[in-house]
Motif scaffolding. Structure first.
Motif, short mmCIF file in Angstrom:
data_model
loop_
_atom_site.label_atom_id
_atom_site.label_comp_id
_atom_site.label_asym_id
_atom_site.label_seq_id
_atom_site.Cartn_x
_atom_site.Cartn_y
_atom_site.Cartn_z
N PHE A 130 0.17 -6.08 -10.47
CA PHE A 130 -0.99 -5.22 -10.74
C PHE A 130 -0.93 -3.99 -9.86
CE2 PHE A 130 -2.54 -7.72 -7.14
CZ PHE A 130 -3.17 -6.76 -6.37
N ILE A 131 -1.66 -2.98 -10.26
CA ILE A 131 -1.86 -1.78 -9.46
C ILE A 131 -3.35 -1.49 -9.44
CG2 ILE A 131 -1.49 0.72 -9.31
CD1 ILE A 131 1.29 0.29 -10.42
N ASP A 132 -3.87 -1.24 -8.24
CA ASP A 132 -5.27 -0.90 -8.05
C ASP A 132 -5.33 0.23 -7.03
OD1 ASP A 132 -8.02 -0.79 -7.93
OD2 ASP A 132 -8.25 -2.70 -6.88
N GLY A 133 -5.47 1.45 -7.50
CA GLY A 133 -5.44 2.60 -6.60
C GLY A 133 -4.06 2.74 -5.99
N HIS A 134 -4.02 2.74 -4.66
CA HIS A 134 -2.74 2.84 -3.95
C HIS A 134 -2.13 1.47 -3.64
CE1 HIS A 134 -3.93 7.08 -2.49
NE2 HIS A 134 -3.08 7.16 -3.49
N LEU A 178 0.85 -1.18 0.00
CA LEU A 178 0.00 0.00 0.00
C LEU A 178 0.89 1.23 0.00
CD1 LEU A 178 -2.71 1.54 0.29
CD2 LEU A 178 -2.42 1.32 2.77
N ALA A 179 0.84 2.00 -1.08
CA ALA A 179 1.62 3.23 -1.18
C ALA A 179 0.96 4.32 -0.33
CB ALA A 179 1.71 3.69 -2.63
N LEU A 180 1.78 5.10 0.37
CA LEU A 180 1.25 6.18 1.20
C LEU A 180 1.13 7.48 0.43
CD1 LEU A 180 3.14 5.43 4.54
CD2 LEU A 180 0.82 4.77 3.87
N PRO A 192 3.45 3.97 -10.32
CA PRO A 192 3.41 4.25 -11.77
C PRO A 192 2.05 3.91 -12.36
CG PRO A 192 4.75 2.31 -11.31
CD PRO A 192 4.36 2.89 -9.99
N THR A 193 1.64 4.67 -13.36
CA THR A 193 0.36 4.39 -14.01
C THR A 193 0.50 3.25 -15.01
OG1 THR A 193 0.78 6.14 -15.60
CG2 THR A 193 -0.55 6.70 -13.67
N HIS A 194 1.67 3.12 -15.61
CA HIS A 194 1.95 2.03 -16.54
C HIS A 194 2.90 1.07 -15.83
CE1 HIS A 194 -0.04 4.25 -19.67
NE2 HIS A 194 0.70 5.29 -19.38
N TRP A 195 2.34 -0.02 -15.31
CA TRP A 195 3.11 -0.88 -14.43
C TRP A 195 3.67 -2.11 -15.09
CZ3 TRP A 195 0.69 -5.58 -14.18
CH2 TRP A 195 -0.68 -5.60 -14.49
N HIS A 196 3.32 -2.37 -16.32
CA HIS A 196 3.80 -3.58 -16.98
C HIS A 196 5.32 -3.60 -17.03
CE1 HIS A 196 -0.20 -4.80 -18.14
NE2 HIS A 196 -0.44 -3.56 -18.52
N GLU A 197 5.87 -4.72 -16.63
CA GLU A 197 7.30 -5.00 -16.68
C GLU A 197 8.15 -4.15 -15.74
OE1 GLU A 197 8.81 -5.35 -20.66
OE2 GLU A 197 6.97 -6.29 -21.35
N HIS A 198 7.52 -3.41 -14.82
CA HIS A 198 8.30 -2.69 -13.81
C HIS A 198 8.87 -3.69 -12.83
CE1 HIS A 198 8.03 1.66 -14.31
NE2 HIS A 198 6.79 1.50 -14.74
N GLU A 199 10.15 -3.57 -12.56
CA GLU A 199 10.80 -4.39 -11.56
C GLU A 199 11.51 -3.48 -10.58
OE1 GLU A 199 13.16 -7.53 -13.15
OE2 GLU A 199 11.49 -8.38 -14.27
#
Length: 122
Positions: A76-80, A40-42, A47-54
């Motif tokens: 995946f990213i869903d909100g925070h 959970l990010a505070l 990032p809005t484009h999360w594919h392949e982020h490591e």
């Protein structure tokens, strides 16, 4: 929604930071398993484009006495919230994570089953 997870998720309330190329995001880990974590990010810094982020997830346990550091891939990213898949761990971090899972599962046979699935999955 089907829950196809094979590894037990352990509820956590641990301080953490997610280090991605060019940015560090402070947050918390809501749950963790041998194969991943829910972060959970505070802030709004995911990032809005999360594919392949490591990157690297650093989790503080026991008020910072123990740090589990794991290389992760954003699933995946869903909100925070960010779902993170563990790609590798150092030996010390793997030992700490194994011990955390062992203490929370409370049954040696469950731990051995999950460790077996982890090695079969590689």
């Amino acid at each position: 929604m089907d829950d196809n997870r094979r590894f037990t998720r352990l509820p956590q309330d641990a301080k953490a930071c997610l280090v991605l190329p060019g940015q560090t995001i402070d947050g918390e880990v809501h749950d963790i398993s041998l194969k991943g974590a829910l972060f959970l990010a505070l802030s709004d810094d995911l990032p809005t484009h999360w594919h392949e982020h490591e990157g690297t997830l650093n989790i503080e346990l026991n008020d910072g006495e123990v740090v589990i550091s794991m290389n992760v891939r954003l699933a995946f990213i869903d909100g925070h919230h960010a779902g993170l898949e563990v790609t590798s761990l150092g030996l010390d971090s793997a030992s700490h994570l194994r011990r955390l899972v062992e203490l929370n599962l409370g049954a040696e046979d469950l731990l051995q089953r999950e460790l077996g699935m982890l090695w079969d999955n590689r």
